[in-house]
Design a protein around this motif. Structure first.
Motif, PDB file in Angstrom:
ATOM      1  N   VAL A 268       1.466   1.714   7.375  1.00 48.94           N
ATOM      2  CA  VAL A 268       1.452   2.456   5.950  1.00 48.94           C
ATOM      3  C   VAL A 268       0.240   3.172   5.600  1.00 48.94           C
ATOM      4  N   SER A 269      -0.841   2.846   5.783  1.00 48.73           N
ATOM      5  CA  SER A 269      -1.982   3.701   5.397  1.00 48.73           C
ATOM      6  C   SER A 269      -2.230   4.774   6.299  1.00 48.73           C
ATOM      7  N   LEU A 270      -2.010   4.465   7.699  1.00 51.87           N
ATOM      8  CA  LEU A 270      -2.245   5.900   8.535  1.00 51.87           C
ATOM      9  C   LEU A 270      -1.076   6.814   8.414  1.00 51.87           C
ATOM     10  N   LEU A 271       0.144   6.344   8.122  1.00 48.89           N
ATOM     11  CA  LEU A 271       1.277   7.282   8.061  1.00 48.89           C
ATOM     12  C   LEU A 271       1.148   8.099   6.675  1.00 48.89           C
ATOM     13  N   LEU A 272       0.357   7.409   5.614  1.00 50.27           N
ATOM     14  CA  LEU A 272       0.198   7.918   4.237  1.00 50.27           C
ATOM     15  C   LEU A 272      -1.070   9.010   4.559  1.00 50.27           C
ATOM     16  N   ARG A 273      -2.115   8.558   5.212  1.00 51.81           N
ATOM     17  CA  ARG A 273      -3.112   9.545   5.108  1.00 51.81           C
ATOM     18  C   ARG A 273      -2.853  10.771   6.367  1.00 51.81           C
TER      19      ARG A 273
ATOM     20  N   GLU B 182       7.313   5.820  -4.941  1.00 50.09           N
ATOM     21  CA  GLU B 182       8.254   7.005  -4.528  1.00 50.09           C
ATOM     22  C   GLU B 182       9.053   6.378  -3.147  1.00 50.09           C
ATOM     23  N   TYR B 183       8.195   5.552  -2.329  1.00 55.30           N
ATOM     24  CA  TYR B 183       8.966   5.046  -1.140  1.00 55.30           C
ATOM     25  C   TYR B 183       9.280   3.708  -1.234  1.00 55.30           C
ATOM     26  N   GLY B 184       9.432   3.289  -2.290  1.00 56.77           N
ATOM     27  CA  GLY B 184       9.720   1.675  -2.607  1.00 56.77           C
ATOM     28  C   GLY B 184       8.740   1.018  -2.539  1.00 56.77           C
ATOM     29  N   GLY B 185       7.365   1.374  -2.411  1.00 60.21           N
ATOM     30  CA  GLY B 185       6.517   0.415  -2.412  1.00 60.21           C
ATOM     31  C   GLY B 185       5.832   0.009  -3.748  1.00 60.21           C
ATOM     32  N   MET B 186       4.518  -0.829  -3.728  1.00 63.73           N
ATOM     33  CA  MET B 186       4.114  -1.132  -4.959  1.00 63.73           C
ATOM     34  C   MET B 186       2.970  -0.392  -5.410  1.00 63.73           C
ATOM     35  N   GLY B 187       2.639   0.375  -4.345  1.00 63.29           N
ATOM     36  CA  GLY B 187       1.412   1.116  -4.766  1.00 63.29           C
ATOM     37  C   GLY B 187      -0.007   0.814  -5.313  1.00 63.29           C
ATOM     38  N   PHE B 188      -0.278  -0.425  -4.631  1.00 62.95           N
ATOM     39  CA  PHE B 188      -1.240  -1.571  -5.189  1.00 62.95           C
ATOM     40  C   PHE B 188      -2.630  -0.578  -4.787  1.00 62.95           C
ATOM     41  N   ASP B 189      -3.544  -0.609  -5.706  1.00 63.78           N
ATOM     42  CA  ASP B 189      -4.915  -0.265  -4.980  1.00 63.78           C
ATOM     43  C   ASP B 189      -5.573  -1.438  -4.051  1.00 63.78           C
ATOM     44  N   LEU B 190      -6.626  -1.034  -3.629  1.00 61.15           N
ATOM     45  CA  LEU B 190      -7.231  -2.208  -2.640  1.00 61.15           C
ATOM     46  C   LEU B 190      -7.417  -3.359  -3.187  1.00 61.15           C
ATOM     47  N   PRO B 191      -8.130  -3.542  -4.388  1.00 64.83           N
ATOM     48  CA  PRO B 191      -8.634  -4.874  -5.065  1.00 64.83           C
ATOM     49  C   PRO B 191      -7.318  -5.651  -5.263  1.00 64.83           C
ATOM     50  N   THR B 192      -5.969  -5.117  -5.779  1.00 67.72           N
ATOM     51  CA  THR B 192      -4.965  -5.553  -5.904  1.00 67.72           C
ATOM     52  C   THR B 192      -4.396  -6.358  -4.628  1.00 67.72           C
ATOM     53  N   TYR B 193      -4.583  -5.414  -3.658  1.00 69.33           N
ATOM     54  CA  TYR B 193      -4.089  -5.782  -2.337  1.00 69.33           C
ATOM     55  C   TYR B 193      -4.786  -6.985  -1.788  1.00 69.33           C
ATOM     56  N   VAL B 194      -6.067  -7.145  -1.721  1.00 69.35           N
ATOM     57  CA  VAL B 194      -6.791  -8.072  -0.964  1.00 69.35           C
ATOM     58  C   VAL B 194      -6.733  -9.247  -1.720  1.00 69.35           C
TER      59      VAL B 194
ATOM     60  N   GLY C  83       9.678   4.546   3.635  1.00 66.59           N
ATOM     61  CA  GLY C  83      10.731   3.668   3.018  1.00 66.59           C
ATOM     62  C   GLY C  83      11.109   2.763   3.849  1.00 66.59           C
ATOM     63  N   PRO C  84      11.441   2.451   5.090  1.00 65.55           N
ATOM     64  CA  PRO C  84      11.805   1.351   5.844  1.00 65.55           C
ATOM     65  C   PRO C  84      10.776   0.362   5.959  1.00 65.55           C
ATOM     66  N   LEU C  85       9.363   0.833   5.890  1.00 60.03           N
ATOM     67  CA  LEU C  85       8.251   0.167   6.141  1.00 60.03           C
ATOM     68  C   LEU C  85       7.824  -0.571   4.812  1.00 60.03           C
ATOM     69  N   ALA C  86       8.008   0.277   3.601  1.00 56.62           N
ATOM     70  CA  ALA C  86       7.706  -0.426   2.337  1.00 56.62           C
ATOM     71  C   ALA C  86       8.898  -1.533   2.111  1.00 56.62           C
ATOM     72  N   ARG C  87      10.166  -1.066   2.385  1.00 57.83           N
ATOM     73  CA  ARG C  87      11.160  -2.119   1.938  1.00 57.83           C
ATOM     74  C   ARG C  87      11.164  -3.648   3.079  1.00 57.83           C
ATOM     75  N   GLY C  88      10.354  -3.411   4.015  1.00 59.23           N
ATOM     76  CA  GLY C  88      10.488  -4.458   5.138  1.00 59.23           C
ATOM     77  C   GLY C  88      11.312  -4.451   5.999  1.00 59.23           C
TER      78      GLY C  88
ATOM     79  N   LEU D  63       0.826  -1.180  -0.100  1.00 66.88           N
ATOM     80  CA  LEU D  63      -0.059   0.040   0.092  1.00 66.88           C
ATOM     81  C   LEU D  63       0.757   1.262  -0.001  1.00 66.88           C
ATOM     82  N   ALA D  64       2.175   1.271  -0.203  1.00 68.54           N
ATOM     83  CA  ALA D  64       2.945   2.235  -0.083  1.00 68.54           C
ATOM     84  C   ALA D  64       3.318   2.660  -1.492  1.00 68.54           C
ATOM     85  N   PRO D  65       3.143   4.111  -1.735  1.00 68.30           N
ATOM     86  CA  PRO D  65       3.747   4.461  -3.095  1.00 68.30           C
ATOM     87  C   PRO D  65       5.105   4.362  -3.712  1.00 68.30           C
TER      88      PRO D  65
END
Ligand code: COS
Length: 378
Positions: free
Chosen positions: A94-99, A57-69, A111-116, A53-55
């Motif tokens: 991830v999502s609360l930080l983004l919001r 630009e932070y090293g995330g995959m930027g999935f939408d919710l249907p892809t995520y579930v 970044g650290p969250l998105a990269r695990g 769920l991370a964009p």
């Protein structure tokens, strides 16, 4: 699934392949040993699953919710604990930080969250605040520009291995005076002095997930620990739960699908009275009902992810978890005496399924939420 995009399909396949190769062969041992192998989470991080769920630009995959579930369902089909871990991490960190995170907070953590490199967890529930989440008593007192936090958090999944805990604590004076509007959400590094992990719970299912009590003993935090508004933490937690419950719903569908497949395979092989079980009409009806309910749950979760709302998340979580409980119970029945034995895979799935009816809001709470939404504005 019928309208899945190519990306959704590819992500599902990636998750299913990982589950088949890296999770499925080990689930029985992990259940016995109460732990995943240490290599599992790093392997998921390598594939990008911590950043679903991370964009980008932070090293995330930027999935939408249907892809995520879809991804979570497939991972849960392999090992439900893995889906639970990634769901909590994604929904609450991830999502609360983004919001609600400031630019500085996002730059420090996303970044650290998105990269695990950092796993996120949620510390909301307390001994006296479960369904009544606004009754939290953990205190965050102002001290200079920062905060001092004290209290006890219960049922913190991954509270030991996480690097970042999102902690809900009272900020009102006197404590409790402002109810749900007197709670803040804090970004607490688990290495903080005074963040003490206590006893591990002995859970019925989801045994590889470490569920712990966390004592917060005068944890000193800087002003950068506060997420957003000091009186809006409860609303943030509810928003996180709207995403979290979609993840639990997807997890439940994965559990149910796994149980269905085991039952279909067993009924196709096992013979009694000189016939395969699958040739008995009573068995066919059972398998058909199981399959139809799994299909319905998956479709509801896909709809809830495509048109997100509080009501949709609660409905998906309610229906998918009850489907998982029902389907796994039927699967145990299909296996008969063997189904009750630890040597066969279905009793574990039944134990795992039960949790989905309870955590991130019991199904009674989901019904309360859905009914409230029906009357909203009336
Ligand atoms: N999104 C945004 N805001 C929300 C919200 C949501 N999903 N749900 C509630 N809010 C807001 C409300 O609008 C209200 O704000 P206003 O007074 O400004 O309108 C505020 O939050 C308080 O909400 P509410 O009055 O509904 O609070 P309650 O104390 O009645 O609690 C329930 C509501 C029962 C729904 C909540 O406590 C809950 O979800 N409990 C279960 C907790 C849970 O899931 N725990 C598991 C943790 S993980 S193991």
């Amino acid at each position: 699934m019928t309208h899945a995009t190519e990306e959704q399909q590819q992500v599902r396949e990636l998750a299913r392949e990982f589950a088949e190769r890296e999770l499925r062969p080990h689930v029985e041992r992990w259940d016995r040993e109460w732990a995943l192998d240490a290599s599992v989470l790093p392997a998921l991080a390598e594939l990008g699953f911590f950043g679903m769920l991370a964009p980008e630009e932070y090293g995330g995959m930027g999935f939408d919710l249907p892809t995520y579930v879809g991804a979570l369902e497939e991972l849960a089909w392999g090992e439900p604990t893995v889906a639970l871990t990634l769901s909590i991490h994604s929904a609450f960190a991830v999502s609360l930080l983004l919001r609600h995170g400031s630019v500085e907070q996002q730059q420090r953590w996303l970044g650290p969250l998105a990269r695990g490199e950092v796993l996120g967890c949620l510390a909301l529930s307390e001994p006296g605040a479960g369904s009544d989440a606004a009754a939290v008593q953990t205190l965050a007192r102002r001290e200079g520009p920062g905060w001092v936090m004290s209290g006890t958090k219960k049922w913190v999944t991954n509270g030991r291995i996480a690097g970042l805990a999102v902690v809900l604590a009272r900020t009102d004076e006197p404590p409790g005076s402002r109810g749900a509007k007197g709670i803040g959400a804090f970004l607490v590094p688990t290495e903080s002095v005074g963040y003490d992990v206590g006893e591990r719970e002995h859970t019925m299912g989801l045994r590889p997930a470490e569920v712990v009590t966390v004592q917060l003993r005068d944890v000193r935090l800087g002003p950068e620990a506060l997420l957003g508004d000091a009186s809006a933490g409860f609303v943030y937690a509810m928003q996180g739960l709207d995403v979290g419950r979609l993840g639990i719903a997807a997890q439940a569908v994965g559990i149910a699908q796994a149980a269905l497949e085991h039952a279909v395979a067993y009924a196709g092989e096992r013979e009694q009275f000189g016939q395969k079980l699958r040739t008995f009409e009573g068995m066919q009806f059972k398998l058909a009902d199981m399959a139809a309910r799994v299909d319905a749950a998956r479709a509801l979760v896909a709809w809830a992810a495509a048109t997100p709302s509080t009501r949709a998340s609660s409905a998906a979580k309610l229906f998918a978890s009850e489907t998982a409980m029902w389907v796994t119970t039927q699967a145990v029945q299909v296996f008969g005496g063997y189904g009750y034995m630890r040597d066969y895979p279905v009793e574990k799935l039944m134990r795992d399924a039960k949790a989905t009816e309870i955590y991130e809001g019991t199904n009674e709470i989901q019904r309360v939420i859905i009914a409230r939404e029906l009357y909203r504005g009336a």
